[in-house]
Design a protein around this motif. Structure first.
Motif, PDB file in Angstrom:
ATOM      1  N   THR A 167       0.860  -1.185   0.000  1.00 45.60           N
ATOM      2  CA  THR A 167       0.000   0.000   0.000  1.00 45.60           C
ATOM      3  C   THR A 167       0.891   1.229   0.000  1.00 45.60           C
ATOM      4  OG1 THR A 167      -1.779  -1.140   1.194  1.00 45.60           O
ATOM      5  CG2 THR A 167      -1.795   1.272   1.227  1.00 45.60           C
ATOM      6  N   LEU A 168       0.681   2.095  -0.962  1.00 45.06           N
ATOM      7  CA  LEU A 168       1.541   3.271  -1.100  1.00 45.06           C
ATOM      8  C   LEU A 168       0.787   4.534  -0.720  1.00 45.06           C
ATOM      9  CD1 LEU A 168       3.338   2.541  -4.507  1.00 45.06           C
ATOM     10  CD2 LEU A 168       4.093   1.987  -2.185  1.00 45.06           C
ATOM     11  N   ASP A 169       1.486   5.416  -0.028  1.00 48.38           N
ATOM     12  CA  ASP A 169       0.937   6.722   0.332  1.00 48.38           C
ATOM     13  C   ASP A 169       1.518   7.733  -0.653  1.00 48.38           C
ATOM     14  OD1 ASP A 169      -0.187   8.898   1.523  1.00 48.38           O
ATOM     15  OD2 ASP A 169       1.181   8.947   3.244  1.00 48.38           O
ATOM     16  N   PRO A 171       1.761  11.253  -2.657  1.00 45.93           N
ATOM     17  CA  PRO A 171       1.405  12.666  -2.453  1.00 45.93           C
ATOM     18  C   PRO A 171       0.537  13.170  -3.599  1.00 45.93           C
ATOM     19  CG  PRO A 171       3.613  12.510  -3.348  1.00 45.93           C
ATOM     20  CD  PRO A 171       3.162  11.093  -3.081  1.00 45.93           C
ATOM     21  N   ALA A 299       7.537   6.671  -2.628  1.00 44.81           N
ATOM     22  CA  ALA A 299       6.521   6.003  -1.809  1.00 44.81           C
ATOM     23  C   ALA A 299       6.889   4.554  -1.528  1.00 44.81           C
ATOM     24  CB  ALA A 299       5.164   6.076  -2.500  1.00 44.81           C
ATOM     25  N   ALA A 303       7.433   2.894   2.196  1.00 44.46           N
ATOM     26  CA  ALA A 303       6.615   1.766   2.630  1.00 44.46           C
ATOM     27  C   ALA A 303       7.455   0.526   2.952  1.00 44.46           C
ATOM     28  CB  ALA A 303       5.592   1.429   1.565  1.00 44.46           C
TER      29      ALA A 303
END
Length: 304
Positions: A167-169, A171, A299, A303
């Protein structure tokens, strides 16, 4: 992090990886002009001009990250239904499986048009990657969300050697617009009302003037803002492999320059392009937007 770039083309993936602090150790493409352009911009990278389905992957340096943009033409809805002459283009995706099987990098990222996921053999391709130990996280991203002055939806498939998909956050950058890349003092202009101008073109421009005033952009073919033009205060539509976007300025018009297309793709201003306009635009239209690749890799690191 050491990376390789398959189907490297103009070098968007490689440039984004470099922006994210990666060392791109190898890049391959079948087109010599693209390899030459990539080599000028990435002189520290080993290059191969090769049909990557015939590549000996044992000759490629060890790496942590595999980046790949297999041919999209066989998947694009603009090309119609699946046809036999697109089989060779679609099959380039299997080169990614071969490379991953040989080296088993920790992560791979594949970019393509969203319709790649509708390919008849997409489930088999995913199953092959799963069999190699990769959990897949497909995501459709818009380049405009990464500060690129262009709406460009692309499928990114992130594969990690993990029990579950990552799961990537990611921007979301401030929006850049067409006005940020268009230079009204550049390019080769012509009169809008010159003899021979298409009636359809004149109608689109007239509609655009009513909606946007005397300065705006309009697609010269295809859909997307086709009837009304597009405001300079929003991102461009997708940059394609041939001239698409015309710039309207009062009673004159022109197509985007290669340099404006480069900026609209998010490449650095000094990035070398082929001197031939048609070749440069073709490469750019097939490229990955570097800021998008940069943000994905950042990202991924966060992660990990």
């Amino acid at each position: 992090m050491r990376a390789i770039d398959l189907f490297a083309g103009a070098g968007g993936f490689s440039t984004g990886a470099a922006m994210a602090g990666c060392q791109v150790v190898w890049a391959g493409n079948h087109w010599q002009a693209a390899v030459d352009a990539h080599a000028i911009n990435h002189p520290g990278t080993l290059h191969a001009c090769q049909d990557l389905q015939q590549q000996d992957w044992t000759q490629v340096p060890q790496h942590d990250l595999l980046l790949a943009s297999p041919a999209c033409q066989g998947h694009s809805p603009a090309r119609g239904k699946e046809k036999a002459h697109h089989d060779a283009l679609r099959s380039t995706a299997w080169a990614v499986v071969s490379a991953a099987e040989c080296h088993r990098p920790a992560v791979f990222v594949v970019e393509n048009v969203p319709a790649f996921a509708a390919w008849t053999l997409y489930p088999a391709w995913c199953a092959a990657m799963n069999a190699l130990g990769y959990a897949l996280a497909p995501m459709v991203l818009d380049a405009a969300d990464h500060g690129v002055p262009q709406h460009r939806l692309r499928l990114f498939i992130v594969g990690t050697r993990s029990a579950h998909p990552i799961t990537l956050d990611l921007p979301r950058a401030a929006m850049a617009t067409a006005a940020d890349v268009i230079d009204f003092s550049a390019g080769r202009w012509s009169a809008i009302d010159k003899p021979g101008r298409s009636c359809n073109t004149l109608a689109r421009i007239a509609a655009g003037r009513l909606r946007h005033g005397h300065r705006f952009v309009a697609p010269y073919y295809g859909s997307g803002s086709g009837e009304t033009g597009r405001s300079l205060h929003r991102p461009l539509g997708t940059i394609t492999t041939r001239d698409r976007w015309s710039v309207i300025d009062g009673d004159r018009m022109r197509m985007l320059t290669a340099e404006e297309c480069r900026a609209a793709m998010g490449f650095p201003a000094g990035y070398h392009l082929p001197a031939d306009h048609k070749t440069a635009v073709h490469m750019l239209g097939n490229a990955v937007c570097p800021p998008q690749a940069r943000d994905l890799i950042h990202a991924l690191r966060a992660a990990a």
